[in-house]
Design an enzyme around this catalytic site. Structure first.
Site, PDB file in Angstrom:
ATOM      1  N   SER A 307       0.867  -1.184   0.000  1.00 40.00           N
ATOM      2  CA  SER A 307       0.000   0.000   0.000  1.00 40.00           C
ATOM      3  C   SER A 307       0.894   1.220   0.000  1.00 40.00           C
ATOM      4  CB  SER A 307      -0.862   0.018   1.259  1.00 40.00           C
ATOM      5  OG  SER A 307      -0.082   0.376   2.394  1.00 40.00           O
ATOM      6  N   ASP A 308       0.384   2.345  -0.468  1.00 36.46           N
ATOM      7  CA  ASP A 308       1.081   3.591  -0.195  1.00 36.46           C
ATOM      8  C   ASP A 308       0.981   3.808   1.322  1.00 36.46           C
ATOM      9  OD1 ASP A 308       2.423   6.012  -0.393  1.00 36.46           O
ATOM     10  OD2 ASP A 308       1.334   6.640  -2.174  1.00 36.46           O
ATOM     11  N   CYS A 309       1.791   4.734   1.859  1.00 38.13           N
ATOM     12  CA  CYS A 309       1.914   4.767   3.315  1.00 38.13           C
ATOM     13  C   CYS A 309       0.641   5.244   4.001  1.00 38.13           C
ATOM     14  CB  CYS A 309       3.142   5.578   3.703  1.00 38.13           C
ATOM     15  SG  CYS A 309       4.622   4.698   3.134  1.00 38.13           S
ATOM     16  N   ALA A 311      -2.220   3.929   3.462  1.00 40.05           N
ATOM     17  CA  ALA A 311      -3.371   3.841   2.550  1.00 40.05           C
ATOM     18  C   ALA A 311      -4.384   2.776   2.970  1.00 40.05           C
ATOM     19  CB  ALA A 311      -2.907   3.594   1.117  1.00 40.05           C
TER      20      ALA A 311
END
Ligand SMILES: *[C@@H]1O[C@H](CO)[C@@H](O)[C@H](O)[C@H]1NC(C)=O
Ligand SMILES: *[C@@H]1O[C@H](CO)[C@@H](O)[C@H](O)[C@H]1NC(C)=O
Ligand SMILES: *[C@@H]1O[C@H](CO)[C@@H](O)[C@H](O)[C@H]1NC(C)=O
Length: 793
Positions: A307-309, A311
């Site tokens: 995931s993006d941070c 997310a």
């Protein structure tokens, strides 16, 4: 911690001893590497046997973990599992245009490596249109990354680059990180960078297959991000964290997805990052169709998905997509995400399992992908220094070769936008005095762009120019890049006293960056007034250098006769000052071409949130990028001047009529337009129906002659576009289908071959998102020359 502070020595020594003791005590439980052959407790475990297949080793490893150990591994900072000899691992490192200290994996202050080669920010490397150069850059960064790891300064080998989103809107703060607005360019950049970075050769084969049973050993792991339709950070109060991008199937199919498909299928990237935003109501990290069906299924992705941070938490906290945290955890694990940048999965996976929202087997699925990548990196083969990439030491970082490559990339990327009356190049011997003015002239940091690292060398433009012309005066002109305050009078008086004037203006990370989009397209604050005043007062026309990632409306400078030359230098990286000076003084002939459209300032009337690529004349929506935008432009995609001139001609195309019908004699109906929506009366055929085999058979070649008709040697890319004979609703104005960089001496000619596959290069997406080939004429276009191709269905 300051080592030279005398009074603190005692304190420092005590701290040092305590730290050392701490390190020693953790070292006994935290192995420095897995599968130590000298450790009898672990060296016989099946997951350590390099003769076994990676999937067998992973299976064994995962089967030995307790549920708590399993859950601990689902986040970017994965702790050690000492009883199995497995060290801690950090998934988050960055290496967008050089190994970077952003992220948690890499440190530049605990070892012998204190800097890395910082290449131009990606948008400028893109303007070389040179895939071999992109490959070499990826290769160099991957090698430096491995050196940092071998030196013990990295806690992981997974790097979250490249950024392969389309530069859809000129205001986007992260447009600088991308290879621009064209899906073909972005896709080719992705493939070249990833192959170089991961240790494959340019053609995509791993040189290191099956060496001592190390299947597909990766030099470093690349990650295609941000999947998908992510290109808004923070605009007018609208944040990427909560943004729901409304995207048509047509735009997804021929704009947003192709770079990711290339990155995965041809680049064979070992990582994907799912983006913060939702697409049509579904958060990317919770989208089974996207992560599992499309990436793993259709594109045959083998690797891990992060995931993006944060997310995952945002799906509950901001997007309100998940009612309770456990639902968010279940959504992402079922969708096919493997690791959470953040801590949400560490906190809520156990309760999600207890509540029967998640099965342990779903956690195992993620762990398989995660440990497989760590194994492919060679991190479970014993002492890393005794392996294939084990001998890459600190002497491989900031080598002359890498720094020369950074210079070459900057030099070949910089774009000459205006050069009236051949103001440039300046003669070094005949320039007795120079004035260098502007807020970006004496700022080496501004040349690097975001996701930089500490560079090998820190060189500002002013210093380099002073090396060419001793009598160089300087005035900053503005208080800062925002230019809320300009010292116009001082700048004017400095300019008046000089033979020539170079203004170094533009943007920096205070104007455009991650989490910060622009709201207008003009030069900030009083920059424009300063430029005009200086130009007016100067003896000769001035040179305007623009340092920026996103485009600017500099129409005023285009039209001002006292502004003789305009140069766009992107964020040219650590060697950018040298590259710029070499161009200004004619030691290098510029050949870069713009990888994105430069829009007029009133483009900001278009909401940045409108994701549609295609124009909509009924509502005045102008469309986006050179492919669909119908309005006026400041500078076009593909535009760029040179100190020489080139001429082009089509030599031959064989054949110039493509009889898909004959090739497809086995297929009955060739007219599908009756089944399409009413907007088309042009017959077409879907690419999937034609099939791979016929697509291959219908390939054709076009030869283009290029001649350097001027008086200076040069390197530049030849861009080949295609346009439709008959355009219909939704078709592109033109589309780039090939590019090739060519070096020519004055008077020299070359013949360049372009090979086309109609299914790939002459197809378009229909409104349902299906790739189709329409019947009729296409025109291949190189600069002012066209060549017809007839498609018969
Ligand atoms: C302009 O930039 C300077 C230096 O970065 C900063 O101190 C100042 O607050 C900025 N002004 C505005 C209005 O943003
Ligand atoms: C295909 O169908 C369209 C619409 O039904 C028709 O106008 C066109 O003439 C047909 N073309 C051929 C080659 O049969
Ligand atoms: C053109 O296509 C768009 C969808 O891309 C659609 O909304 C519009 O109605 C079409 N216009 C015409 C004239 O068919």
């Amino acid at each position: 911690m300051k080592l030279h502070f005398h009074g603190g020595i005692t304190l420092f020594t005590i701290t040092f001893i305590t730290l050392t003791l701490l390190l020693l005590s953790t070292e006994s439980t935290q192995p420095p590497f897995a599968c130590d052959t000298t450790n009898p407790q672990t060296n016989s475990l099946p997951f350590c046997q390099t003769t076994l297949q990676i999937h067998q080793r992973v299976e064994d490893l995962v089967s030995r973990l307790t549920l708590d150990e399993k859950i601990s591994q689902l986040v970017n900072s994965a702790p050690a599992i000492p009883r199995l000899g497995i060290p801690a691992y950090e998934w988050w490192s960055e290496a967008l245009h050089g190994v970077s200290g952003y992220g948690l994996g890499v440190s530049f202050n605990n070892g012998r490596i204190s800097g890395a080669t910082i290449f131009p920010q990606v948008i400028l490397s893109a303007s070389t249109f040179d895939a071999r150069l992109w490959y070499s850059i990826g290769q160099a960064i991957g090698k430096e990354a491995r050196a940092v790891y071998n030196e013990g300064q990295a806690k992981g080998m997974t790097f979250w680059a490249p950024n392969v989103n389309i530069f859809r809107d000129p205001r986007w703060g992260r447009g600088q990180e991308t290879p621009g607005e064209d899906p073909l360019v972005v896709g080719k950049y992705a493939v070249a960078f990833v192959r170089g970075f991961q240790g494959d050769n340019f053609e995509g084969n791993n040189n290191n297959n099956n060496i001592n049973g190390h299947h597909h050993l990766l030099q470093a792991s690349a990650c295609c991000k941000h999947f998908t339709a992510y290109d808004l950070d923070n605009w007018n109060g609208i944040s990427r964290l909560g943004f729901n991008a409304q995207v048509t199937q047509q735009d997804l199919a021929d704009t947003y997805q192709p770079p990711f498909k290339s990155c995965v299928q041809q680049g064979k990237a070992s990582g994907i990052m799912c983006a913060y935003n939702s697409v049509n109501g579904v958060p990317n990290c919770a989208d089974y169709n996207l992560l599992t069906k499309t990436a793993r299924g259709e594109w045959d992705f083998h690797g891990y998905i992060t995931s993006d941070c944060d997310a995952v938490s945002t799906m509950h906290d901001i997007l309100k997509y998940a009612n309770v945290p456990e639902d968010a955890v279940a959504d992402v694990l079922k969708a096919g995400m493997d690791v959470n940048c953040g801590s949400y999965l560490k906190t809520y996976t156990k309760s999600a399992i207890d509540q029967k929202k998640v099965l342990e087997s779903e956690v195992d699925r993620a762990l398989h992908n995660l440990f497989a990548v760590r194994m492919r990196l060679g991190l479970f083969n014993g002492d890393p220094n005794k392996q294939l990439y084990g001998n890459i030491g600190p002497d491989q970082v900031c080598t002359n070769e890498h720094q020369e490559l950074a210079l070459e990339a900057a030099r070949n990327g910089i774009v000459l936008l205006k050069n009236s009356a051949k103001l440039l190049p300046l003669s070094k011997s005949q320039t007795s005095s120079l004035a260098v003015i502007g807020p970006n002239a004496a700022n080496a940091y501004a040349l690097r762009g975001n996701y930089d690292g500490p560079p090998c060398k820190n060189l500002e433009i002013l210093k380099v120019i002073q090396g060419y012309v001793k009598n160089t005066m300087y005035n900053q002109g503005c208080n800062a890049v925002n230019c809320t305050f300009a010292t116009i009078e001082d700048a004017v008086s400095v300019a008046k006293n000089a033979d020539n004037v170079i203004l170094v203006m533009g943007l920096d990370q205070s104007q455009e960056t991650e989490d910060h989009d622009r709201v207008d397209l003009t030069l900030p604050g009083q920059q424009e007034s300063l430029v005009k005043a200086v130009a007016l007062a100067s003896k000769k026309p001035v040179v305007l250098v623009l340092i920026c990632g996103g485009p600017l409306d500099v129409s005023f400078a285009k039209d001002d006769q006292k502004i003789g030359s305009i140069i766009w230098a992107g964020y040219p990286g650590e060697a950018g000052g040298i590259a710029l000076a070499q161009i200004i003084f004619g030691e290098h002939n510029p050949g870069g071409k713009l990888p994105m459209t430069w829009y007029p300032k009133d483009f900001i009337n278009v909401p940045m949130t409108d994701m549609r690529m295609r124009s909509d004349p009924s509502s005045g929506y102008p469309g986006r990028t050179y492919r669909f935008y119908k309005g006026t432009k400041v500078f076009e995609f593909g535009y760029g001047l040179s100190y020489t001139t080139y001429s082009y001609n089509f030599i031959a195309t064989t054949p110039n009529t493509i009889h898909l019908n004959r090739l497809m004699s086995s297929i009955q109906s060739t007219n599908e337009s009756s089944s399409s929506s009413s907007s088309s009366s042009i017959p077409y055929m879907s690419v999937s129906k034609i099939g791979k085999e016929i697509c291959e058979k219908s390939k054709f070649s076009t030869f283009v002659g290029v001649e350097n008709t001027g008086s200076m040697a040069g390197k530049h890319p030849v861009l080949m576009f295609v346009r439709h004979g008959k355009s219909r609703n939704g078709s592109y104005e033109k589309q780039l289908v090939g590019f090739e960089s060519v070096s020519l001496n004055a008077g020299e000619r070359a013949k360049i071959e372009f090979v086309f596959n109609p299914c790939e290069h002459l197809s378009t997406a229909n409104e349902e998102g299906l790739m189709v080939i329409e019947e009729g004429y296409r025109y291949l276009v190189v600069e002012d020359k066209e060549y017809p191709i007839n498609i018969v269905l």
